[in-house]
Scaffold this motif. Structure first.
Motif, PDB file in Angstrom:
ATOM      1  N   ALA A  38       0.833  -1.204   0.000  1.00 25.79           N
ATOM      2  CA  ALA A  38       0.000   0.000   0.000  1.00 25.79           C
ATOM      3  C   ALA A  38       0.867   1.253   0.000  1.00 25.79           C
ATOM      4  O   ALA A  38       0.535   2.248  -0.659  1.00 25.79           O
ATOM      5  N   ASN A  39       1.972   1.217   0.702  1.00 23.79           N
ATOM      6  CA  ASN A  39       2.886   2.354   0.721  1.00 23.79           C
ATOM      7  C   ASN A  39       3.508   2.570  -0.663  1.00 23.79           C
ATOM      8  O   ASN A  39       3.651   3.713  -1.112  1.00 23.79           O
ATOM      9  N   ARG A  40       3.840   1.502  -1.349  1.00 20.85           N
ATOM     10  CA  ARG A  40       4.385   1.621  -2.711  1.00 20.85           C
ATOM     11  C   ARG A  40       3.351   2.237  -3.656  1.00 20.85           C
ATOM     12  O   ARG A  40       3.683   3.057  -4.500  1.00 20.85           O
ATOM     13  N   VAL A  41       2.113   1.848  -3.504  1.00 20.77           N
ATOM     14  CA  VAL A  41       1.035   2.417  -4.330  1.00 20.77           C
ATOM     15  C   VAL A  41       0.897   3.905  -4.038  1.00 20.77           C
ATOM     16  O   VAL A  41       0.749   4.720  -4.952  1.00 20.77           O
ATOM     17  N   ARG A  42       0.959   4.285  -2.770  1.00 22.90           N
ATOM     18  CA  ARG A  42       0.853   5.691  -2.393  1.00 22.90           C
ATOM     19  C   ARG A  42       1.980   6.517  -3.022  1.00 22.90           C
ATOM     20  O   ARG A  42       1.748   7.583  -3.592  1.00 22.90           O
ATOM     21  N   ILE A  43       3.198   6.012  -2.946  1.00 22.05           N
ATOM     22  CA  ILE A  43       4.344   6.716  -3.531  1.00 22.05           C
ATOM     23  C   ILE A  43       4.195   6.800  -5.050  1.00 22.05           C
ATOM     24  O   ILE A  43       4.434   7.846  -5.658  1.00 22.05           O
ATOM     25  N   ALA A  44       3.805   5.713  -5.674  1.00 23.90           N
ATOM     26  CA  ALA A  44       3.615   5.708  -7.130  1.00 23.90           C
ATOM     27  C   ALA A  44       2.550   6.713  -7.540  1.00 23.90           C
ATOM     28  O   ALA A  44       2.716   7.430  -8.536  1.00 23.90           O
ATOM     29  N   ASN A  45       1.469   6.811  -6.768  1.00 25.29           N
ATOM     30  CA  ASN A  45       0.401   7.757  -7.103  1.00 25.29           C
ATOM     31  C   ASN A  45       0.859   9.203  -7.008  1.00 25.29           C
ATOM     32  O   ASN A  45       0.402  10.049  -7.778  1.00 25.29           O
ATOM     33  N   THR A  46       1.766   9.489  -6.099  1.00 24.19           N
ATOM     34  CA  THR A  46       2.334  10.832  -6.008  1.00 24.19           C
ATOM     35  C   THR A  46       3.049  11.184  -7.307  1.00 24.19           C
ATOM     36  O   THR A  46       2.912  12.291  -7.830  1.00 24.19           O
ATOM     37  N   MET A  47       3.788  10.230  -7.841  1.00 22.33           N
ATOM     38  CA  MET A  47       4.527  10.453  -9.084  1.00 22.33           C
ATOM     39  C   MET A  47       3.602  10.440 -10.302  1.00 22.33           C
ATOM     40  O   MET A  47       3.741  11.250 -11.209  1.00 22.33           O
ATOM     41  N   LEU A  48       2.658   9.513 -10.315  1.00 20.61           N
ATOM     42  CA  LEU A  48       1.760   9.359 -11.460  1.00 20.61           C
ATOM     43  C   LEU A  48       0.775  10.508 -11.616  1.00 20.61           C
ATOM     44  O   LEU A  48       0.295  10.766 -12.722  1.00 20.61           O
ATOM     45  N   ALA A  49       0.485  11.211 -10.537  1.00 17.54           N
ATOM     46  CA  ALA A  49      -0.468  12.324 -10.596  1.00 17.54           C
ATOM     47  C   ALA A  49      -0.020  13.382 -11.600  1.00 17.54           C
ATOM     48  O   ALA A  49      -0.845  14.021 -12.250  1.00 17.54           O
ATOM     49  N   ARG A  50       1.264  13.559 -11.776  1.00 13.26           N
ATOM     50  CA  ARG A  50       1.797  14.542 -12.723  1.00 13.26           C
ATOM     51  C   ARG A  50       1.465  14.169 -14.174  1.00 13.26           C
ATOM     52  O   ARG A  50       1.524  15.011 -15.053  1.00 13.26           O
ATOM     53  N   PHE A  51       1.117  12.914 -14.389  1.00 17.33           N
ATOM     54  CA  PHE A  51       0.743  12.449 -15.727  1.00 17.33           C
ATOM     55  C   PHE A  51      -0.762  12.202 -15.850  1.00 17.33           C
ATOM     56  O   PHE A  51      -1.227  11.667 -16.852  1.00 17.33           O
ATOM     57  N   GLY A  52      -1.510  12.522 -14.815  1.00 18.37           N
ATOM     58  CA  GLY A  52      -2.957  12.312 -14.836  1.00 18.37           C
ATOM     59  C   GLY A  52      -3.344  10.855 -14.670  1.00 18.37           C
ATOM     60  O   GLY A  52      -4.392  10.420 -15.159  1.00 18.37           O
ATOM     61  N   LEU A  53      -2.518  10.080 -13.971  1.00 18.89           N
ATOM     62  CA  LEU A  53      -2.753   8.648 -13.798  1.00 18.89           C
ATOM     63  C   LEU A  53      -2.870   8.302 -12.320  1.00 18.89           C
ATOM     64  O   LEU A  53      -2.349   9.012 -11.462  1.00 18.89           O
ATOM     65  N   THR A  54      -3.559   7.202 -12.045  1.00 17.68           N
ATOM     66  CA  THR A  54      -3.622   6.666 -10.691  1.00 17.68           C
ATOM     67  C   THR A  54      -3.382   5.161 -10.727  1.00 17.68           C
ATOM     68  O   THR A  54      -3.682   4.491 -11.713  1.00 17.68           O
ATOM     69  N   LEU A  55      -2.860   4.661  -9.628  1.00 18.05           N
ATOM     70  CA  LEU A  55      -2.576   3.239  -9.494  1.00 18.05           C
ATOM     71  C   LEU A  55      -3.365   2.702  -8.306  1.00 18.05           C
ATOM     72  O   LEU A  55      -3.456   3.355  -7.264  1.00 18.05           O
ATOM     73  N   ALA A  56      -3.942   1.511  -8.461  1.00 14.98           N
ATOM     74  CA  ALA A  56      -4.676   0.863  -7.371  1.00 14.98           C
ATOM     75  C   ALA A  56      -4.215  -0.581  -7.251  1.00 14.98           C
ATOM     76  O   ALA A  56      -3.931  -1.241  -8.254  1.00 14.98           O
ATOM     77  N   ASP A  57      -4.139  -1.043  -6.018  1.00 15.46           N
ATOM     78  CA  ASP A  57      -3.835  -2.446  -5.758  1.00 15.46           C
ATOM     79  C   ASP A  57      -5.062  -3.272  -6.119  1.00 15.46           C
ATOM     80  O   ASP A  57      -6.196  -2.871  -5.874  1.00 15.46           O
ATOM     81  N   TRP A  58      -4.839  -4.424  -6.718  1.00 11.45           N
ATOM     82  CA  TRP A  58      -5.946  -5.303  -7.070  1.00 11.45           C
ATOM     83  C   TRP A  58      -5.714  -6.661  -6.440  1.00 11.45           C
ATOM     84  O   TRP A  58      -4.911  -7.459  -6.918  1.00 11.45           O
ATOM     85  N   GLN A  59      -6.377  -6.890  -5.308  1.00 15.18           N
ATOM     86  CA  GLN A  59      -6.352  -8.174  -4.617  1.00 15.18           C
ATOM     87  C   GLN A  59      -4.954  -8.595  -4.158  1.00 15.18           C
ATOM     88  O   GLN A  59      -4.699  -9.780  -3.942  1.00 15.18           O
ATOM     89  N   GLY A  60      -4.027  -7.665  -4.058  1.00 12.06           N
ATOM     90  CA  GLY A  60      -2.670  -8.007  -3.649  1.00 12.06           C
ATOM     91  C   GLY A  60      -1.927  -8.840  -4.667  1.00 12.06           C
ATOM     92  O   GLY A  60      -0.853  -9.366  -4.388  1.00 12.06           O
TER      93      GLY A  60
END
Length: 107
Positions: A38-60
């Motif tokens: 979940a922490n990796r997803v949070r960090i990735a979303n911080t970076m991806l927001a600059r490109f208009g993208l979001t990342l979500a975990d799917w069932q681990g």
């Protein structure tokens, strides 16, 4: 890391903390591994927001990368994140670009 480890090592990405005999990890408990993911997803979303993208975990088991308009792609691990991001947003997404890093460090 070579691709042979992916074949011999199982389904886990080499960067994931996995509890198995002979492998050191500080995250022996499943809940700790999920927290780290979940922490990796949070960090990735911080970076991806600059490109208009979001990342979500799917069932681990994998991740769902999405645009603001709902266009999505399932990726197996974070090793596939940036190529998928480029496909979805239609432009180069270089997380190692100096300007990108400079802006990210300001946050």
């Amino acid at each position: 890391m070579c691709s042979l480890c992916g074949i011999l090592g199982g389904n886990e990405h080499w960067a994931d903390a996995v509890a198995r005999p002979g492998v050191f990890t500080r995250n022996v408990e499943r809940v700790d591994r999920r927290r780290e993911r979940a922490n990796r997803v949070r960090i990735a979303n911080t970076m991806l927001a600059r490109f208009g993208l979001t990342l979500a975990d799917w069932q681990g088991a994998s991740f769902v990368l999405s645009t603001r308009t709902g266009k999505s792609e399932i990726i197996e691990d974070l090793g596939h994140l940036w190529p998928a991001a480029e496909r979805l947003c239609g432009r180069v997404c270089d997380p190692l670009d100096r300007a990108f890093i400079a802006v990210a460090e300001e946050d």
